[in-house]
Each structure stands twice: as structure tokens, then as C-alpha cells.
Write a protein that holds these residues in place. Structure first.
Motif, mmCIF file in Angstrom:
data_model
loop_
_atom_site.group_PDB
_atom_site.id
_atom_site.type_symbol
_atom_site.label_atom_id
_atom_site.label_comp_id
_atom_site.label_asym_id
_atom_site.label_seq_id
_atom_site.Cartn_x
_atom_site.Cartn_y
_atom_site.Cartn_z
ATOM 1 N N VAL A 116 0.828 -1.203 0.000
ATOM 2 C CA VAL A 116 0.000 0.000 0.000
ATOM 3 C C VAL A 116 0.863 1.254 0.000
ATOM 4 C CG1 VAL A 116 -1.694 1.348 1.316
ATOM 5 C CG2 VAL A 116 -1.932 -1.139 1.153
ATOM 6 N N SER A 117 1.841 1.299 0.888
ATOM 7 C CA SER A 117 2.590 2.539 1.084
ATOM 8 C C SER A 117 3.472 2.919 -0.100
ATOM 9 C CB SER A 117 3.428 2.455 2.364
ATOM 10 O OG SER A 117 4.147 1.241 2.433
ATOM 11 N N ASN A 118 3.997 1.949 -0.838
ATOM 12 C CA ASN A 118 4.808 2.299 -2.006
ATOM 13 C C ASN A 118 3.986 2.972 -3.113
ATOM 14 O OD1 ASN A 118 7.687 1.770 -1.719
ATOM 15 N ND2 ASN A 118 7.086 -0.333 -1.295
ATOM 16 N N PRO A 119 2.836 2.433 -3.499
ATOM 17 C CA PRO A 119 2.017 3.143 -4.490
ATOM 18 C C PRO A 119 1.558 4.518 -3.998
ATOM 19 C CG PRO A 119 1.325 0.857 -4.354
ATOM 20 C CD PRO A 119 2.292 1.079 -3.240
ATOM 21 N N LEU A 120 1.174 4.617 -2.716
ATOM 22 C CA LEU A 120 0.730 5.911 -2.198
ATOM 23 C C LEU A 120 1.871 6.922 -2.202
ATOM 24 C CD1 LEU A 120 -1.612 5.049 0.817
ATOM 25 C CD2 LEU A 120 -2.189 5.399 -1.598
ATOM 26 N N GLU A 121 3.078 6.454 -1.885
ATOM 27 C CA GLU A 121 4.241 7.351 -1.914
ATOM 28 C C GLU A 121 4.481 7.884 -3.324
ATOM 29 O OE1 GLU A 121 8.984 6.790 -1.230
ATOM 30 O OE2 GLU A 121 7.699 6.465 0.514
ATOM 31 N N ARG A 122 4.307 7.018 -4.302
ATOM 32 C CA ARG A 122 4.482 7.439 -5.696
ATOM 33 C C ARG A 122 3.456 8.516 -6.062
ATOM 34 N NH1 ARG A 122 8.573 6.950 -9.508
ATOM 35 N NH2 ARG A 122 7.708 7.023 -11.602
ATOM 36 N N ILE A 123 2.213 8.311 -5.668
ATOM 37 C CA ILE A 123 1.146 9.274 -5.963
ATOM 38 C C ILE A 123 1.430 10.618 -5.303
ATOM 39 C CG2 ILE A 123 -1.287 9.803 -5.517
ATOM 40 C CD1 ILE A 123 -1.792 6.747 -5.824
ATOM 41 N N LEU A 124 1.853 10.592 -4.030
ATOM 42 C CA LEU A 124 2.134 11.830 -3.299
ATOM 43 C C LEU A 124 3.344 12.562 -3.878
ATOM 44 C CD1 LEU A 124 1.509 10.526 0.328
ATOM 45 C CD2 LEU A 124 0.069 12.123 -0.956
ATOM 46 N N SER A 125 4.347 11.813 -4.298
ATOM 47 C CA SER A 125 5.530 12.426 -4.903
ATOM 48 C C SER A 125 5.175 13.112 -6.222
ATOM 49 C CB SER A 125 6.619 11.371 -5.143
ATOM 50 O OG SER A 125 7.078 10.835 -3.920
ATOM 51 N N GLU A 126 4.342 12.467 -7.004
ATOM 52 C CA GLU A 126 3.933 13.062 -8.279
ATOM 53 C C GLU A 126 3.011 14.261 -8.065
ATOM 54 O OE1 GLU A 126 2.437 9.792 -10.563
ATOM 55 O OE2 GLU A 126 4.461 9.052 -11.033
ATOM 56 N N LEU A 127 2.224 14.231 -6.986
ATOM 57 C CA LEU A 127 1.404 15.389 -6.638
ATOM 58 C C LEU A 127 2.285 16.595 -6.336
ATOM 59 C CD1 LEU A 127 -1.137 16.943 -5.639
ATOM 60 C CD2 LEU A 127 -0.839 15.790 -3.435
ATOM 61 N N LEU A 128 3.297 16.401 -5.518
ATOM 62 C CA LEU A 128 4.195 17.509 -5.195
ATOM 63 C C LEU A 128 4.983 17.963 -6.415
ATOM 64 C CD1 LEU A 128 5.838 17.009 -1.675
ATOM 65 C CD2 LEU A 128 4.309 18.816 -2.440
ATOM 66 N N ALA A 129 5.447 17.017 -7.219
ATOM 67 C CA ALA A 129 6.198 17.364 -8.429
ATOM 68 C C ALA A 129 5.363 18.260 -9.335
ATOM 69 C CB ALA A 129 6.615 16.097 -9.168
ATOM 70 N N LYS A 130 4.094 17.930 -9.492
ATOM 71 C CA LYS A 130 3.196 18.747 -10.316
ATOM 72 C C LYS A 130 3.014 20.127 -9.708
ATOM 73 C CE LYS A 130 -1.440 18.720 -12.398
ATOM 74 N NZ LYS A 130 -2.709 17.948 -12.526
ATOM 75 N N ARG A 131 2.851 20.183 -8.372
ATOM 76 C CA ARG A 131 2.688 21.463 -7.694
ATOM 77 C C ARG A 131 3.933 22.332 -7.825
ATOM 78 N NH1 ARG A 131 -1.992 23.933 -5.864
ATOM 79 N NH2 ARG A 131 -3.555 22.331 -5.468
ATOM 80 N N ILE A 132 5.096 21.714 -7.804
ATOM 81 C CA ILE A 132 6.350 22.456 -7.957
ATOM 82 C C ILE A 132 6.466 23.036 -9.360
ATOM 83 C CG2 ILE A 132 8.872 22.155 -8.106
ATOM 84 C CD1 ILE A 132 8.534 20.086 -5.786
ATOM 85 N N GLY A 133 5.905 22.325 -10.340
ATOM 86 C CA GLY A 133 6.000 22.771 -11.726
ATOM 87 C C GLY A 133 6.876 21.872 -12.570
ATOM 88 N N PHE A 134 7.278 20.726 -12.029
ATOM 89 C CA PHE A 134 8.059 19.759 -12.788
ATOM 90 C C PHE A 134 7.162 19.028 -13.790
ATOM 91 C CE2 PHE A 134 11.208 19.088 -9.031
ATOM 92 C CZ PHE A 134 11.897 20.231 -9.390
ATOM 93 N N ASP A 135 7.792 18.436 -14.817
ATOM 94 C CA ASP A 135 7.017 17.690 -15.804
ATOM 95 C C ASP A 135 6.900 16.227 -15.390
ATOM 96 O OD1 ASP A 135 9.396 16.397 -16.507
ATOM 97 O OD2 ASP A 135 9.796 17.750 -18.183
ATOM 98 N N LYS A 136 6.388 15.399 -16.298
ATOM 99 C CA LYS A 136 6.085 14.008 -15.977
ATOM 100 C C LYS A 136 7.339 13.166 -15.728
ATOM 101 C CE LYS A 136 5.812 12.597 -20.835
ATOM 102 N NZ LYS A 136 4.947 11.980 -21.870
ATOM 103 N N ASN A 137 8.509 13.693 -16.039
ATOM 104 C CA ASN A 137 9.747 12.960 -15.792
ATOM 105 C C ASN A 137 10.181 13.025 -14.330
ATOM 106 O OD1 ASN A 137 10.267 12.171 -18.546
ATOM 107 N ND2 ASN A 137 10.755 14.327 -18.948
ATOM 108 N N ALA A 138 9.523 13.855 -13.554
ATOM 109 C CA ALA A 138 9.901 14.060 -12.162
ATOM 110 C C ALA A 138 9.191 13.073 -11.249
ATOM 111 C CB ALA A 138 9.555 15.479 -11.735
#
Length: 472
Positions: A116-138
């Protein structure tokens, strides 16, 4: 049933959990309505140790008695007059999630232990990456605190700019930081073997932001001394005063010399969730790596820190080593085996606590918290300036405000304000800290509780002034 079997009793757990939730709910209610008088029940360390030694010597007792003592003897972050360190009063839902994750106790190094925690960590990391302004490679990861996250980021910088991981140190490495940067940057550089000379501390301006006009000078001086500068760090914001460095200018300098640009946004990076204040981190999207603490402005229990990379592949370069018993292919860049990218192996299920906030309250609650507390910082600064016996250190850019009783009092100002802070600590009605800026002592508040109001802030200033009058 043996004693060991009894310890795992589901019925005992049910009863203990119900009792503890009742105790914590009563604590929250008493904190919010301030019938709980003490923000910090301060005792000298030796006295506190003696208390708990006596408790220990009693042996096995009622667990609820221990829980009550723990609440009574702890610092009460949920009290509106807690204004001390940069630690959030966690949302209650995260405590419920914590009970869940503590009992399940699934680690994260390998996918099989973090289903559970690994997929959720991935989702949260991509949420922050998007908020920062990084693209899909982040993407990125969660780790236990800003200190560990910043060290990991500097290791990633070293991996990107050198071959130290395989070849060892072949040249003197250095990192450029503000003299107001968090001490963990200094510590990380020393752990990495850079020594004191490899930590290039750039002076700050009157707002305690890094002097970007000095970057060229300090870089050239380091180069002439034989150092290879691999990284420059921007603060977003600084710990002492909550001041934001000019990230755009730092990014331009990093690009000029092909340096790794790391942004330490442990506290102030949370403004990425705020439409009102996200302009403060303009240029953050140009960083190679960004640290943001969920446990500071984002209402999650400590420790839970995000380290986000502009290029996800950089996370895998940091710790490239064989561990056949964990991974079938140690060279594959699989996101679901988090141990490949962090110091930690059996990592807490911290992503579940953060995700519980999203499910219970929605993403907008993060921005609401930032907006309220940053607005409150401005309000408090105006209140300080309106009183003739007080002065601000700098105009606040965040919810961190530094101030002091000024020279209307005869006592040495450093001694006076230190004595005031000591008295406040011993009284326990408020909890604030102090800091040293340019060798001057200032009282310092971090407005972390969204239930703190102007009434509480006025009461604090009244109390500071009253204590100052008594001891002058």
C-alpha cells in the motif's frame, strides 16, 4: 492463555484504543478552548528524569495512567498559544491513520512489504512534483525528516557531478549555501567529507536572504583554492526568520556553471499549495531537487519529508549497490522498491498518514493552512510595530516572526529578551523560542496552529511586556 498471547488480545486492544481516543479527544477539546492552561509543563531535565525513573520502578501498572501522564507531561502543540518550533499540530485523522500503520507495521524497502505505502508514496511524490511545476519525468520519495532528505539530495548531486560512489574522493568538493541555511546542510557536507572549507557560506542581505550578487565572487574564490563546486542550495525559507532566497537568480547561476541546484523548502516549500503565496518560490521549478516537509506546514505527524527530483532517474543514481536478497535486479529503476533510493530499509508507512488527509479533507486544506498562518504572520508583525516598546528583526515573509522588546528598557537587550524567554518557558502559558541574528537575541514565533488568533497574539505581547517591566 499465556501472558504473551494475552498481550495480543484483540479485546484488550479494543478497550485500550477506545480509552486512549477518549483521552486524546479530551486533550484536543481542552487545548482548543484553553481550559488546558499549560502549553508546556516545563521541568528541568534532571527532575523530569527522576519522575520517570520513579514511574519505571513501579513496574507494571494501569496503561491508561501512563497515557494520562504522557499527555500531561508533554508539550501541547494543539494549544493555540503554542508558537514555538516548526512542528505542526497534526490533524486528528493522521493519529487514527498512525494507529492503523503502527499495528500493520509494513516496511517499504521492497514492494512485497509495502503493498500500500509504495504506491501511495508514488502518488504523493507526483502530486508535489506537479505542484512544484516539474514535468512528468519528475518524481521522488518520502524519508524521515529534512536532515536526511537534504543529505540524500546532496548525495544525488555528488552522484550526478562526480564518480565518487565508485572511485572515491579524487578532488576537493564544495557546496555553496547561505549563511542562514539550516544547519543540516552544513552537517551533510561534513558527513560527505567536504570539511569546513568545502562549505562555502555566502553572506545575506538585510532581509537575511542569500546575496546573489556575491555568488560569482565566492565561486571563483573556491575554484582558485582547488575546490570543485558541485551544488548550490537555496533556502525556501530560512529557519531563523522564514526568509526566501531568490530562487530564480540562484537557478541562473547554477545553470551558468552547470551546478546542481537544490532547494531546501522543508518549511516554506508548502506554499506550492497556496495560490496566494506560491509566488514566493518562483524559480523552484528550475531546481534539480526539492525538499518539502509534510510535518511542518502540511499538518502531518513527524517525520514525513518529501524529496522530489526533476529527473526521477537521479534518485536511483544515489545508492547503486547490490542487495540480491532484496531485489532480483539491482540495476532496474523500479519505483516500487523504495530501498533503492533511500538510506532507509524498514521505512515507516508515512504515506498512509498523508494520504488520509487527502481522503478525509481534500487537497485544498493544505493551501488553507498555509494562507491562514502566513496571513497571521503579517498580522502579528503589524501588531508588533504598533507597540512602541517592540521592534521587528525583519518583515516576515512567512509565519515565522522575530521580534524583541526594545531599548525603552534599561537592561541589555540580549539579556533582557533571553530572560523574558526563560520566564515564559517556566510559566508555561505560552511557548515561544529565541534566535540569534547578527549577534542580537530576538524572540521568535512560528505560528503553526490554525486555531491561534489575534487574541492569543495580543496576550503574548502583553505577557512579554509585563515580564520585561518586572525584570528591568
Amino acid at each position: 492463555m499465556t501472558n504473551l498471547q494475552q498481550a495480543f488480545s484483540s479485546e484488550n486492544f479494543r478497550q485500550d484504543a477506545h480509552n486512549l481516543v477518549d483521552l486524546l479527544a479530551d486533550y484536543l477539546e481542552a487545548s482548543h478552548n484553553q481550559t488546558l492552561r499549560s502549553v508546556i509543563p516545563y521541568q528541568e531535565p534532571d527532575k523530569a528524569l527522576s519522575f520517570w525513573q520513579a514511574d519505571y520502578e513501579q513496574g507494571k501498572t494501569d496503561i491508561n495512567d501512563f497515557f494520562k501522564k504522557t499527555i500531561e507531561k508533554s508539550t501541547h502543540l494543539h494549544h493555540p498559544r503554542y508558537m514555538g518550533h516548526q512542528v505542526t499540530p497534526p490533524l486528528p485523522i493522521t493519529a487514527v491513520a498512525g494507529m492503523l500503520t503502527n499495528l500493520l507495521n509494513n516496511g517499504m524497502a521492497v514492494y512485497e512489504m509495502g503493498l500500500v505505502s509504495n504506491p501511495l508514496e508514488r502518488i504523493l511524490s507526483e502530486l508535489l512534483a506537479k505542484r512544484i511545476g516539474f514535468d512528468k519525468n519528475a518524481s521522488g520519495l518520502l524519508t524521515s525528516g529534512g536532515t536526511l532528505a537534504n543529505l540524500t539530495a546532496l548525495l544525488a548531486a555528488r552522484a550526478a557531478k562526480t564518480d565518487v560512489w565508485e572511485d572515491g574522493n579524487t578532488t576537493k568538493l564544495a557546496v555553496m549555501v547561505s549563511e542562514e541555511a539550516h544547519y543540516c546542510i552544513d552537517r551533510a557536507a561534513r558527513i560527505m567529507g567536504m570539511g569546513s572549507e568545502g562549505i562555502i557560506k555566502v553572506p545575506t542581505n538585510d532581509k537575511l536572504q542569500i546575496r546573489t550578487d556575491f555568488l560569482e565572487k565566492y565561486y571563483q574564490e573556491a575554484t582558485e583554492k582547488g575546490f570543485k563546486v558541485i551544488c548550490i542550495v537555496g533556502s525556501a525559507c530560512s529557519t531563523s526568520t522564514g526568509s526566501y532566497d531568490n530562487l530564480e537568480e540562484i537557478a541562473a547561476f547554477a545553470q551558468k556553471y552547470q551546478l546542481w541546484f537544490h532547494a531546501d523548502g522543508a518549511h516554506g516549500g508548502a506554499v506550492v499549495f497556496s495560490e496566494k503565496y506560491k509566488h514566493k518560490v518562483k524559480g523552484l521549478d528550475q531546481a534539480d531537487s526539492v525538499v518539502i516537509d509534510w510535518h511542518k506546514m502540511l499538518m502531518t505527524p513527524a517525520l514525513a519529508t518529501a524529496l522530489i527530483f526533476k529527473r526521477d532517474e537521479d534518485a536511483f543514481k544515489t545508492f547503486q549497490q547490490k542487495a540480491q536478497y532484496l531485489w532480483a535486479n539491482q540495476h532496474s529503476k523500479d519505483w516500487f522498491n523504495s530501498g533503492k533510493r533511500t538510506f532507509e530499509c524498514t521505512k515507516l508507512m508515512m504515506s498512509v498518514k498523508i494520504y488520509s488527509i487527502l481522503k478525509a479533507h481534500g487537497e485544498q486544506i493544505f493551501g488553507e493552512n498555509v494562507d491562514y498562518l502566513y496571513d497571521l504572520g503579517k498580522t502579528f508583525a503589524a501588531m508588533v510595530k504598533s507597540r512602541p516598546n517592540f521592534e521587528l528583526a525583519v518583515e516576515p515573509e512567512s509565519n515565522i516572526v522575530c521580534f524583541r522588546l526594545n531599548n525603552h528598557f534599561s537592561k541589555d537587550l540580549n539579556e533582557l529578551n533571553s530572560a523574558i524567554r526563560k520566564q515564559l518557558l517556566e510559566d508555561g502559558k505560552f511557548y515561544i523560542v529565541q534566535t540569534s541574528l547578527k549577534e542580537n537575541i530576538y524572540l521568535r514565533v512560528s505560528l503553526m496552529n490554525p486555531l491561534t488568533t489575534e487574541t492569543d497574539l495580543n496576550a503574548l505581547l502583553d505577557e512579554v511586556e509585563n515580564i520585561g517591566t518586572q525584570i528591568s
